[in-house]
Design an enzyme around this catalytic site. Structure first.
Site, PDB file in Angstrom:
ATOM      1  N   ILE A  18       0.825  -1.226   0.000  1.00 57.79           N
ATOM      2  CA  ILE A  18       0.000   0.000   0.000  1.00 57.79           C
ATOM      3  C   ILE A  18       0.847   1.258   0.000  1.00 57.79           C
ATOM      4  CG2 ILE A  18      -2.138  -0.900   0.970  1.00 57.79           C
ATOM      5  CD1 ILE A  18      -1.110  -0.295   3.736  1.00 57.79           C
ATOM      6  N   GLY A  21       8.144   3.769   1.669  1.00 56.42           N
ATOM      7  CA  GLY A  21       8.743   5.005   2.155  1.00 56.42           C
ATOM      8  C   GLY A  21      10.234   4.785   2.276  1.00 56.42           C
ATOM      9  N   GLY A  22      10.996   5.265   1.337  1.00 54.56           N
ATOM     10  CA  GLY A  22      12.450   5.162   1.450  1.00 54.56           C
ATOM     11  C   GLY A  22      12.869   3.707   1.597  1.00 54.56           C
ATOM     12  N   PHE A  23      13.299   3.349   2.810  1.00 56.19           N
ATOM     13  CA  PHE A  23      13.877   2.010   2.997  1.00 56.19           C
ATOM     14  C   PHE A  23      12.835   1.008   3.485  1.00 56.19           C
ATOM     15  CE2 PHE A  23      13.541   3.109   7.381  1.00 56.19           C
ATOM     16  CZ  PHE A  23      13.890   4.446   7.456  1.00 56.19           C
ATOM     17  N   ALA A  24      11.558   1.342   3.358  1.00 54.99           N
ATOM     18  CA  ALA A  24      10.535   0.406   3.866  1.00 54.99           C
ATOM     19  C   ALA A  24       9.466   0.158   2.826  1.00 54.99           C
ATOM     20  CB  ALA A  24       9.894   0.996   5.116  1.00 54.99           C
ATOM     21  N   LYS A  25       8.845  -1.026   2.950  1.00 49.91           N
ATOM     22  CA  LYS A  25       7.676  -1.346   2.124  1.00 49.91           C
ATOM     23  C   LYS A  25       6.528  -1.546   3.106  1.00 49.91           C
ATOM     24  CE  LYS A  25       8.222  -5.268   0.117  1.00 49.91           C
ATOM     25  NZ  LYS A  25       8.633  -6.316  -0.848  1.00 49.91           N
ATOM     26  N   VAL A  26       5.353  -1.018   2.787  1.00 50.68           N
ATOM     27  CA  VAL A  26       4.211  -1.161   3.691  1.00 50.68           C
ATOM     28  C   VAL A  26       3.142  -1.983   2.987  1.00 50.68           C
ATOM     29  CG1 VAL A  26       2.491   0.030   5.094  1.00 50.68           C
ATOM     30  CG2 VAL A  26       4.736   1.068   4.747  1.00 50.68           C
ATOM     31  N   ASP A 133       9.521  15.773  11.985  1.00 51.05           N
ATOM     32  CA  ASP A 133       9.301  15.564  10.553  1.00 51.05           C
ATOM     33  C   ASP A 133       7.818  15.704  10.224  1.00 51.05           C
ATOM     34  OD1 ASP A 133      10.056  12.968   8.059  1.00 51.05           O
ATOM     35  OD2 ASP A 133       9.885  15.155   7.928  1.00 51.05           O
TER      36      ASP A 133
HETATM   37  C1  LIG Z   1       5.579   8.589   2.431  1.00 49.75           C
HETATM   38  N1  LIG Z   1       5.900   7.896   3.679  1.00 49.75           N
HETATM   39  C2  LIG Z   1       7.307   8.175   4.046  1.00 49.75           C
HETATM   40  C3  LIG Z   1       5.701   6.436   3.602  1.00 49.75           C
HETATM   41  C4  LIG Z   1       4.258   6.037   3.372  1.00 49.75           C
HETATM   42  C5  LIG Z   1       4.194   4.522   3.262  1.00 49.75           C
HETATM   43  C6  LIG Z   1       2.754   4.056   3.044  1.00 49.75           C
HETATM   44  C7  LIG Z   1       1.806   4.592   4.108  1.00 49.75           C
HETATM   45  N2  LIG Z   1       0.401   4.261   3.863  1.00 49.75           N
HETATM   46  C8  LIG Z   1      -0.161   4.718   2.670  1.00 49.75           C
HETATM   47  O1  LIG Z   1       0.506   5.441   1.897  1.00 49.75           O
HETATM   48  N3  LIG Z   1      -1.452   4.397   2.345  1.00 49.75           N
HETATM   49  C9  LIG Z   1      -2.094   4.908   1.130  1.00 49.75           C
HETATM   50  C10 LIG Z   1      -2.219   3.447   3.116  1.00 49.75           C
HETATM   51  C11 LIG Z   1      -1.733   3.244   4.498  1.00 49.75           C
HETATM   52  C12 LIG Z   1      -2.590   2.675   5.428  1.00 49.75           C
HETATM   53  N4  LIG Z   1      -2.211   2.463   6.695  1.00 49.75           N
HETATM   54  C13 LIG Z   1      -0.970   2.771   7.080  1.00 49.75           C
HETATM   55  C14 LIG Z   1      -0.603   2.556   8.411  1.00 49.75           C
HETATM   56  C15 LIG Z   1       0.660   2.852   8.821  1.00 49.75           C
HETATM   57  C16 LIG Z   1       1.573   3.375   7.900  1.00 49.75           C
HETATM   58  C17 LIG Z   1       2.939   3.722   8.338  1.00 49.75           C
HETATM   59  C18 LIG Z   1       3.940   3.839   7.390  1.00 49.75           C
HETATM   60  C19 LIG Z   1       5.220   4.173   7.803  1.00 49.75           C
HETATM   61 CL1  LIG Z   1       6.484   4.319   6.625  1.00 49.75          CL
HETATM   62  C20 LIG Z   1       5.515   4.415   9.144  1.00 49.75           C
HETATM   63  O2  LIG Z   1       6.771   4.788   9.536  1.00 49.75           O
HETATM   64  C21 LIG Z   1       4.497   4.309  10.083  1.00 49.75           C
HETATM   65 CL2  LIG Z   1       4.828   4.637  11.727  1.00 49.75          CL
HETATM   66  C22 LIG Z   1       3.210   3.960   9.708  1.00 49.75           C
HETATM   67  N5  LIG Z   1       1.251   3.618   6.609  1.00 49.75           N
HETATM   68  C23 LIG Z   1       0.000   3.341   6.181  1.00 49.75           C
HETATM   69  C24 LIG Z   1      -0.414   3.612   4.837  1.00 49.75           C
HETATM   70  C25 LIG Z   1       1.967   6.083   4.359  1.00 49.75           C
HETATM   71  C26 LIG Z   1       3.410   6.513   4.539  1.00 49.75           C
END
Ligand SMILES: CN(C)C[C@H]1CC[C@H](N2C(=O)N(C)Cc3cnc4ccc(-c5cc(Cl)c(O)c(Cl)c5)nc4c32)CC1
Length: 334
Positions: A18, A21-26, A133
């Site tokens: 979904i 972010g940089g060095f991570a995949k979610v 941030d």
């Molecule tokens: C732009 N950023 C650096 C990364 C981006 C990665 C996908 C994320 N996301 C999305 O972009 N949706 C569109 C759906 C979505 C749904 N639930 C999420 C729940 C948690 C997180 C999450 C992601 C990161 Cl990298 C974290 O450190 C934490 Cl603490 C939480 N991201 C979610 C998430 C939003 C942020």
């Protein structure tokens, strides 16, 4: 590949990616016992390299922070190669996309969201953390217009407390305070308040107060503290922006003043209710009972285990049952 995620076997079912972010995949996933959706942030330790400490900072901070406007960390799994962070799922995606879709928000909608952002930061500061941030990309929406703050990889918990100066220059330039970008030592809370000013401007205007493709030009604009005031801004909005976007951090509004600012109170009968609504003094007996029943253990055994807050599978199961209950659902294990 499926093998890599053996660590999630029989506990989570993985779905699509979904975001990254940089060095991570979610990835979106389902917590099998409850059927609840979660987000799993997956990091490869080798690929992290010297970013690994940032992940540890984020994990340790998120273990200490429990608040209705902070994305809840529920479980951490570490294997030889990977780190998995099981997080509260936020179906509404990034506030950034929400603003872009609407072009800009009305003053009342901006206030509705800004009060939630104030609550999150006021709570974090009260726990001795600065986020550092803050930006609309790091504020996610759940399924009922509630904001959840994410990405604590750059947060700081100064050793000597919040009146202790920080020095690391970090965060996204467009949201960075003048004192932070010119390498001075700064107070985390004061820098967060500047970023809140940039955020408020983005909510009300749909674009950034300080912007330039050239980083040095951007820094000059930030240090000038001069920004455009579009015609649709009310005088109240202008005065709050002015209080937040003060170049001199000592002249900048403080958090305690912000929660009582007339613009923040306008249309509301009370100040921002920033305290956490997550009550963890005593554990929720109904959720504990559900877990005890499923694992055929005594209530005391489960209660003692949860009290350890190992951020293991039981911790995640407890959090999810609790959240189900808070959403008015039956905290049931399938
Ligand atoms: C732009 N950023 C650096 C990364 C981006 C990665 C996908 C994320 N996301 C999305 O972009 N949706 C569109 C759906 C979505 C749904 N639930 C999420 C729940 C948690 C997180 C999450 C992601 C990161 Cl990298 C974290 O450190 C934490 Cl603490 C939480 N991201 C979610 C998430 C939003 C942020």
């Amino acid at each position: 590949s499926a093998l890599q995620y053996a660590a999630l076997q029989n506990t989570y079912e993985l779905h699509e990616t979904i975001g990254s972010g940089g060095f991570a995949k979610v990835k979106l996933a389902t917590h099998l016992l409850t059927g609840e959706k979660v987000a799993i942030k997956i990091m490869d330790k080798k690929a992290l390299g010297d970013d690994l400490p940032r992940v540890k900072i984020e994990i340790n901070a998120m273990k200490e922070l429990r608040h209705q406007h902070i994305c809840q960390l529920m479980q951490v799994i570490e294997t030889e190669e990977k780190i998995f962070m099981i997080l509260e799922y936020c179906p509404g995606g990034e506030l950034f996309d929400y603003i872009v879709a609407k072009d800009r928000l009305s003053e009342s909608e901006a206030r509705f969201f800004f009060r939630q952002i104030i609550a999150a930061l006021c709570y974090i500061h009260s726990k001795g953390y600065a986020h550092r941030d803050l930006k609309p990309e790091n504020l996610l929406l759940d399924d009922n217009q509630c904001l959840k703050l994410i990405d604590f990889g750059l947060c700081a918990k100064p050793k000597g407390g919040m009146d202790h100066l920080l020095s690391t220059c970090c965060g996204s330039p467009a949201y960075a305070a003048p004192e932070l970008i010119c390498g001075k030592n700064y107070l985390g809370a004061e820098a967060d308040l500047w970023s809140m000013g940039v955020l408020l401007y983005a909510l009300l205007c749909g674009y950034l107060p300080f912007d330039d493709d050239n980083i040095n030009m951007l820094y000059k604009k930030i240090q000038s503290g001069k920004y455009e005031l579009p015609s649709w801004l009310s005088s109240d909005s202008i005065s709050l922006l002015n209080d937040l976007l003060q170049i001199d951090p000592k002249k900048r509004i403080t958090m305690q003043q912000l929660i009582f600012h007339p613009w923040v109170l306008k249309g509301y009968s009370s100040a921002v209710d920033w305290q956490t609504r997550y009550y963890f003094k005593d554990l929720d007996r109904e959720s504990l009972a559900e877990i005890a029943l499923y694992f055929n253990k005594s209530l005391k055994e489960i209660s003692d285990h949860i009290q350890l807050w190992n951020y293991d599978f039981l911790t995640a199961t407890y959090y999810l049952l609790l959240f189900m209950k808070m959403q008015g659902k039956q905290p049931k294990i399938k």
